[in-house]
Design a protein around this motif. Structure first.
Motif, PDB file in Angstrom:
ATOM      1  N   ASP A   1      -8.272   3.509   1.502  1.00  0.00           N
ATOM      2  CA  ASP A   1      -8.454   2.434   2.476  1.00  0.00           C
ATOM      3  C   ASP A   1      -8.166   1.074   1.833  1.00  0.00           C
ATOM      4  O   ASP A   1      -8.299   0.898   0.615  1.00  0.00           O
ATOM      5  N   LEU A   2      -7.815   0.105   2.683  1.00  0.00           N
ATOM      6  CA  LEU A   2      -7.529  -1.239   2.194  1.00  0.00           C
ATOM      7  C   LEU A   2      -8.790  -1.862   1.597  1.00  0.00           C
ATOM      8  O   LEU A   2      -9.846  -1.873   2.226  1.00  0.00           O
TER       9      LEU A   2
ATOM     10  N   ARG B   1      -7.786  -8.409   0.200  1.00  0.00           N
ATOM     11  CA  ARG B   1      -7.029  -9.286   1.101  1.00  0.00           C
ATOM     12  C   ARG B   1      -6.771 -10.609   0.388  1.00  0.00           C
ATOM     13  O   ARG B   1      -7.679 -11.205  -0.201  1.00  0.00           O
TER      14      ARG B   1
ATOM     15  N   ASP C   1       0.523 -12.144  -1.689  1.00  0.00           N
ATOM     16  CA  ASP C   1       0.234 -10.982  -0.863  1.00  0.00           C
ATOM     17  C   ASP C   1       1.307  -9.920  -1.058  1.00  0.00           C
ATOM     18  O   ASP C   1       2.337 -10.145  -1.701  1.00  0.00           O
TER      19      ASP C   1
ATOM     20  N   ASP D   1      -3.364   5.293  -2.067  1.00  0.00           N
ATOM     21  CA  ASP D   1      -4.221   4.146  -2.368  1.00  0.00           C
ATOM     22  C   ASP D   1      -5.582   4.184  -1.684  1.00  0.00           C
ATOM     23  O   ASP D   1      -6.492   3.455  -2.081  1.00  0.00           O
TER      24      ASP D   1
ATOM     25  N   PRO E   1      -3.746  -2.176  -3.801  1.00  0.00           N
ATOM     26  CA  PRO E   1      -4.541  -2.731  -2.706  1.00  0.00           C
ATOM     27  C   PRO E   1      -5.670  -1.851  -2.199  1.00  0.00           C
ATOM     28  O   PRO E   1      -6.463  -2.294  -1.371  1.00  0.00           O
ATOM     29  N   GLY E   2      -5.772  -0.582  -2.661  1.00  0.00           N
ATOM     30  CA  GLY E   2      -6.676   0.359  -2.016  1.00  0.00           C
ATOM     31  C   GLY E   2      -7.954   0.650  -2.772  1.00  0.00           C
ATOM     32  O   GLY E   2      -8.179   0.214  -3.905  1.00  0.00           O
TER      33      GLY E   2
ATOM     34  N   ALA F   1       0.834  -1.205   0.000  1.00  0.00           N
ATOM     35  CA  ALA F   1       0.000   0.000   0.000  1.00  0.00           C
ATOM     36  C   ALA F   1       0.868   1.253   0.000  1.00  0.00           C
ATOM     37  O   ALA F   1       1.960   1.286   0.571  1.00  0.00           O
TER      38      ALA F   1
END
Length: 380
Positions: A61-62, A65, A90, A59, A329-330, A55
């Motif tokens: 918020d996440l 996953r 990951d 980006d 990722p965001g 991240a």
């Protein structure tokens, strides 16, 4: 979290210039079983891996996953959707791990004379170039560790606005040519023999300085061209010589013009739009060609794009293919990430038909060499 689904929900309607993303790999039925003859081999599925980059500040918020071989959406429309692939890496995964899952078997089959293609796909600023540069080094190391006496040469090219350019010698007048017994090749390209991975690293650094890049809102160094490294490998295994080519392709980033408007002062808005049109055209053609290969069509539309024409020798004739989807990722790039994953899922349904290599031994020593190759190469 909703129940697991085999495919994500359809995305909202796209702008006309983004419609190529929707056309990639429409669902197709499973391929028929191979013909029952000595030269037939079961169709080889396209290997698709996903790499989630670390991240960054822009980006948001996440939103994603990694869970074993799935990527789970955590936020936004469609939260709870699961996307399954051959492998999902990951953000803390090293490039070597991604390579082992996506590329190692393809590179290993070069010793048997089976060519291959490695593609890095995704939006701009998703980590494609970083990933592919790591693959280039790792592939070279693996080739030189293989059994037998190996000779490796390379060309490093870019496809920009439907023109092929030599990154190792920009003054070269390169052109795509085809001959009956040679197939498609790049005439005039500067070919360099390399003796170890360090020599390749030096060539890549020289070529990267000449690649077309531009500054956009999403990436200060956005690749505006497809970069293609082709490694030509000839391996003498106990008297039997196998030749193959490995294409490693860093595709130009897919991005929406309204979000990534170029800000480089020397580029007009018209020129920037033309770049995007050409990038989209080549990506559309690539997706169509892969579907045609999976369907077993005899004359895929390689000629519709310089990128697919350049890759024709390593996308056909029994070649293997791996696709690495690089994603952010965001929530800031949620829609672009979903599009990338949908592209990867459709590619994962494609299975390429491959004839078995059939070299002809001339004596007992070569018979023993072929026995070793058959025991150590998946291509047989």
């Amino acid at each position: 979290m909703s129940a697991q689904k085999t495919d994500p929900l359809p995305s909202p309607p796209r702008e006309p210039h983004d419609r190529w993303m929707e056309e990639a790999f429409p669902p197709t039925p499973a391929p028929p079983p191979p013909a029952d003859d000595d030269d037939a081999q079961a169709p080889t599925p396209v290997t698709v891996c996903v790499r989630l980059r670390p991240a960054g500040g822009a980006d948001g918020d996440l939103a994603w996953r990694a869970a074993e071989d799935e990527l789970v959406q955590l936020a936004g429309k469609g939260a709870g959707e699961r996307y399954r692939f051959d492998h999902v890496c990951d953000a803390d995964a090293h490039t070597t791990e991604v390579y082992d899952h996506a590329c190692r078997s393809i590179v290993g089959d070069l010793v048997c004379g089976r060519s291959g293609t490695l593609l890095a796909y995704g939006q701009t600023a998703s980590g494609k170039t970083h990933t592919m540069q790591g693959f280039m080094r790792l592939a070279c190391e693996q080739i030189f560790e293989a059994e037998g006496e190996t000779t490796v040469s390379c060309v490093y090219l870019e496809v920009y606005n439907e023109a092929v350019r030599d990154l190792l010698n920009p003054e070269s007048a390169v052109a795509l040519r085809e001959e009956k017994h040679r197939g498609v090749y790049v005439a005039g390209a500067h070919r360099v023999v390399i003796r170890d991975p360090n020599e390749l690293d030096a060539l890549l650094k020289r070529g990267e300085k000449r690649r077309r890049i531009g500054k956009t809102r999403m990436n200060s160094r956005s690749s505006r061209s497809h970069a293609v490294l082709q490694l030509h490998v000839a391996t003498d295994v106990r008297g039997v010589v196998f030749s193959a080519t490995l294409s490693l392709v860093d595709l130009a980033g897919s991005e929406k013009p309204r979000r990534s408007r170029a800000e480089h002062p020397s580029r007009s808005q018209r020129a920037n739009f033309a770049e995007g049109v050409m990038i989209n055209k080549s990506l559309t053609t690539l997706s169509h060609v892969l579907k045609q290969l999976g369907d077993g069509e005899r004359a895929p539309s390689f000629r519709n794009s310089k990128l697919t024409r350049l890759l024709q020798p390593t996308l056909s004739g029994g070649a293997k293919l791996a696709l690495v989807c690089c994603v952010a990722p965001g929530t800031a790039c949620l829609e672009e990430t979903r599009t990338t994953l949908q592209f990867g899922q459709r590619a994962n349904r494609v299975a390429l038909r491959a004839p078995r290599p059939r070299p002809r031994p001339r004596d007992d020593d070569q018979l023993r060499a072929l026995a070793w190759v058959r025991d150590n190469c998946a291509a047989f």
